[in-house]
Design a protein around this motif. Structure first.
Motif, mmCIF file in Angstrom:
data_model
loop_
_atom_site.group_PDB
_atom_site.id
_atom_site.type_symbol
_atom_site.label_atom_id
_atom_site.label_comp_id
_atom_site.label_asym_id
_atom_site.label_seq_id
_atom_site.Cartn_x
_atom_site.Cartn_y
_atom_site.Cartn_z
ATOM 1 N N VAL A 63 11.646 2.267 3.555
ATOM 2 C CA VAL A 63 11.510 2.556 2.123
ATOM 3 C C VAL A 63 10.062 2.962 1.894
ATOM 4 O O VAL A 63 9.141 2.225 2.246
ATOM 5 N N GLY A 64 9.883 4.156 1.335
ATOM 6 C CA GLY A 64 8.541 4.671 1.096
ATOM 7 C C GLY A 64 8.241 4.842 -0.379
ATOM 8 O O GLY A 64 9.145 5.090 -1.179
ATOM 9 N N VAL A 65 6.959 4.683 -0.725
ATOM 10 C CA VAL A 65 6.505 4.908 -2.101
ATOM 11 C C VAL A 65 5.223 5.719 -2.079
ATOM 12 O O VAL A 65 4.397 5.585 -1.170
ATOM 13 N N THR A 66 5.091 6.567 -3.072
ATOM 14 C CA THR A 66 3.852 7.302 -3.269
ATOM 15 C C THR A 66 2.973 6.486 -4.208
ATOM 16 O O THR A 66 3.469 5.868 -5.151
ATOM 17 N N LEU A 67 1.688 6.464 -3.921
ATOM 18 C CA LEU A 67 0.737 5.679 -4.700
ATOM 19 C C LEU A 67 -0.409 6.573 -5.168
ATOM 20 O O LEU A 67 -0.785 7.519 -4.481
ATOM 21 N N ARG A 68 -0.934 6.242 -6.321
ATOM 22 C CA ARG A 68 -2.137 6.917 -6.820
ATOM 23 C C ARG A 68 -3.190 5.865 -7.072
ATOM 24 O O ARG A 68 -2.879 4.735 -7.406
ATOM 25 N N PHE A 69 -4.449 6.270 -6.922
ATOM 26 C CA PHE A 69 -5.530 5.348 -7.227
ATOM 27 C C PHE A 69 -6.690 6.121 -7.829
ATOM 28 O O PHE A 69 -6.842 7.317 -7.593
ATOM 29 N N PRO A 70 -7.502 5.435 -8.640
ATOM 30 C CA PRO A 70 -8.613 6.110 -9.308
ATOM 31 C C PRO A 70 -9.692 6.507 -8.306
ATOM 32 O O PRO A 70 -9.901 5.828 -7.292
ATOM 33 N N SER A 71 -10.371 7.582 -8.587
ATOM 34 C CA SER A 71 -11.423 8.044 -7.696
ATOM 35 C C SER A 71 -12.792 7.490 -8.084
ATOM 36 O O SER A 71 -13.777 7.799 -7.441
ATOM 37 N N GLN A 72 -12.841 6.669 -9.131
ATOM 38 C CA GLN A 72 -14.135 6.131 -9.558
ATOM 39 C C GLN A 72 -14.724 5.228 -8.493
ATOM 40 O O GLN A 72 -14.016 4.537 -7.777
ATOM 41 N N GLN A 73 -16.020 5.242 -8.391
ATOM 42 C CA GLN A 73 -16.732 4.451 -7.395
ATOM 43 C C GLN A 73 -17.273 3.178 -8.031
ATOM 44 O O GLN A 73 -17.758 3.193 -9.150
ATOM 45 N N ARG A 74 -17.194 2.078 -7.299
ATOM 46 C CA ARG A 74 -17.772 0.812 -7.738
ATOM 47 C C ARG A 74 -19.054 0.573 -6.955
ATOM 48 O O ARG A 74 -19.213 1.072 -5.845
ATOM 49 N N ALA A 99 2.210 3.094 -8.664
ATOM 50 C CA ALA A 99 3.383 3.799 -8.158
ATOM 51 C C ALA A 99 4.320 4.073 -9.317
ATOM 52 O O ALA A 99 4.580 3.192 -10.137
ATOM 53 N N ARG A 100 4.799 5.297 -9.370
ATOM 54 C CA ARG A 100 5.796 5.659 -10.375
ATOM 55 C C ARG A 100 7.056 4.840 -10.112
ATOM 56 O O ARG A 100 7.466 4.652 -8.965
ATOM 57 N N LYS A 101 7.667 4.325 -11.175
ATOM 58 C CA LYS A 101 8.897 3.545 -11.020
ATOM 59 C C LYS A 101 10.029 4.446 -10.530
ATOM 60 O O LYS A 101 9.977 5.669 -10.651
ATOM 61 N N VAL A 102 11.047 3.815 -9.984
ATOM 62 C CA VAL A 102 12.205 4.522 -9.451
ATOM 63 C C VAL A 102 13.152 4.897 -10.587
ATOM 64 O O VAL A 102 13.328 4.127 -11.532
ATOM 65 N N GLY A 103 13.763 6.072 -10.501
ATOM 66 C CA GLY A 103 14.808 6.481 -11.442
ATOM 67 C C GLY A 103 14.291 6.976 -12.775
ATOM 68 O O GLY A 103 13.175 7.486 -12.875
ATOM 69 N N PRO A 104 15.126 6.822 -13.826
ATOM 70 C CA PRO A 104 14.775 7.343 -15.144
ATOM 71 C C PRO A 104 13.450 6.809 -15.691
ATOM 72 O O PRO A 104 12.697 7.544 -16.307
ATOM 73 N N SER A 111 5.052 3.253 -14.640
ATOM 74 C CA SER A 111 4.548 2.944 -13.310
ATOM 75 C C SER A 111 4.227 1.459 -13.199
ATOM 76 O O SER A 111 4.209 0.738 -14.190
ATOM 77 N N VAL A 112 3.990 1.027 -11.966
ATOM 78 C CA VAL A 112 3.639 -0.345 -11.655
ATOM 79 C C VAL A 112 2.383 -0.285 -10.798
ATOM 80 O O VAL A 112 2.238 0.610 -9.958
ATOM 81 N N GLY A 113 1.483 -1.247 -10.972
ATOM 82 C CA GLY A 113 0.248 -1.248 -10.207
ATOM 83 C C GLY A 113 0.044 -2.524 -9.429
ATOM 84 O O GLY A 113 0.594 -3.574 -9.757
ATOM 85 N N VAL A 114 -0.762 -2.415 -8.384
ATOM 86 C CA VAL A 114 -1.127 -3.555 -7.545
ATOM 87 C C VAL A 114 -2.505 -3.268 -6.950
ATOM 88 O O VAL A 114 -2.809 -2.130 -6.598
ATOM 89 N N TYR A 115 -3.346 -4.300 -6.872
ATOM 90 C CA TYR A 115 -4.640 -4.148 -6.214
ATOM 91 C C TYR A 115 -4.443 -4.321 -4.718
ATOM 92 O O TYR A 115 -3.935 -5.345 -4.268
ATOM 93 N N MET A 116 -4.823 -3.278 -3.955
ATOM 94 C CA MET A 116 -4.605 -3.267 -2.508
ATOM 95 C C MET A 116 -5.854 -2.832 -1.771
ATOM 96 O O MET A 116 -6.705 -2.145 -2.337
ATOM 97 N N CYS A 117 -5.907 -3.171 -0.492
ATOM 98 C CA CYS A 117 -6.966 -2.651 0.372
ATOM 99 C C CYS A 117 -6.890 -1.121 0.303
ATOM 100 O O CYS A 117 -5.819 -0.542 0.500
ATOM 101 N N ALA A 118 -8.003 -0.483 -0.002
ATOM 102 C CA ALA A 118 -8.010 0.968 -0.181
ATOM 103 C C ALA A 118 -7.622 1.715 1.093
ATOM 104 O O ALA A 118 -7.077 2.819 1.017
#
Length: 164
Positions: A63-74, A99-104, A111-118
């Motif tokens: 099962v695969g998901v596409t993810l987006r993350f901000p390009s801002q630098q900390r 990640a964009r939610k599945v379906g309609p 979308s749903v978000g999670v803090y992850m190792c970049a």
């Protein structure tokens, strides 16, 4: 995790169109990945700096998901913790992945978000195969197997939220 082929990966995505899955950049080094040490395959898109992809096994299939993350630098002094593997990183080592939610719901822009190792190397951090930039992880009383179970449980909860 069992080794995946490019076709396995492309056909696994649940939150993008088949055309998007066909066009995304799949890693060329699949044969060299440490599959036995991975709970999921994660990679950043070299052509799109704000995109990453994650593929894991659920119910015996990828099962695969596409993810987006901000390009801002900390700043380097800022520290954050990955909510999957609980590894802390300085600076941009942890990012909010959405990640964009599945379906309609996803087609409506939810979308749903999670803090992850970049770098999406949670599996390797938990197993001690890779060290964060800070040079070490916090010592835990849990065994490595228990940490792996916790990480995969957090990932499963995130994926479940994509279908809710």
């Amino acid at each position: 995790m069992k080794p995946l082929t490019e076709q396995d990966i492309r056909s696994s995505f649940v939150n993008c169109s088949k055309g998007e899955a066909k066009r995304l950049a799949v890693p060329r080094d699949l044969a060299d990945r440490p599959w036995a040490d991975l709970d999921f395959l994660g990679w950043r898109d070299p052509g799109a700096p704000d995109r990453s992809y994650l593929v894991t096994e659920r119910s015996g299939r990828p099962v695969g998901v596409t993810l987006r993350f901000p390009s801002q630098q900390r700043g380097f002094l800022h520290r954050s913790m990955c909510s999957l593997c609980l590894t802390t990183h300085p600076g941009n080592g942890v990012s909010l992945m959405t990640a964009r939610k599945v379906g309609p719901a996803g087609r409506e822009g939810n979308s749903v978000g999670v803090y992850m190792c970049a770098d999406l190397a949670c599996s390797l951090y938990v197993r001690g195969k890779k060290l964060p930039e800070s040079g070490s992880r916090f010592e835990e009383s849990l065994t490595v197997e228990e940490q792996i179970a916790r990480t995969t449980g957090h990932l499963a909860a995130f994926l479940d939220r994509l279908h809710a």
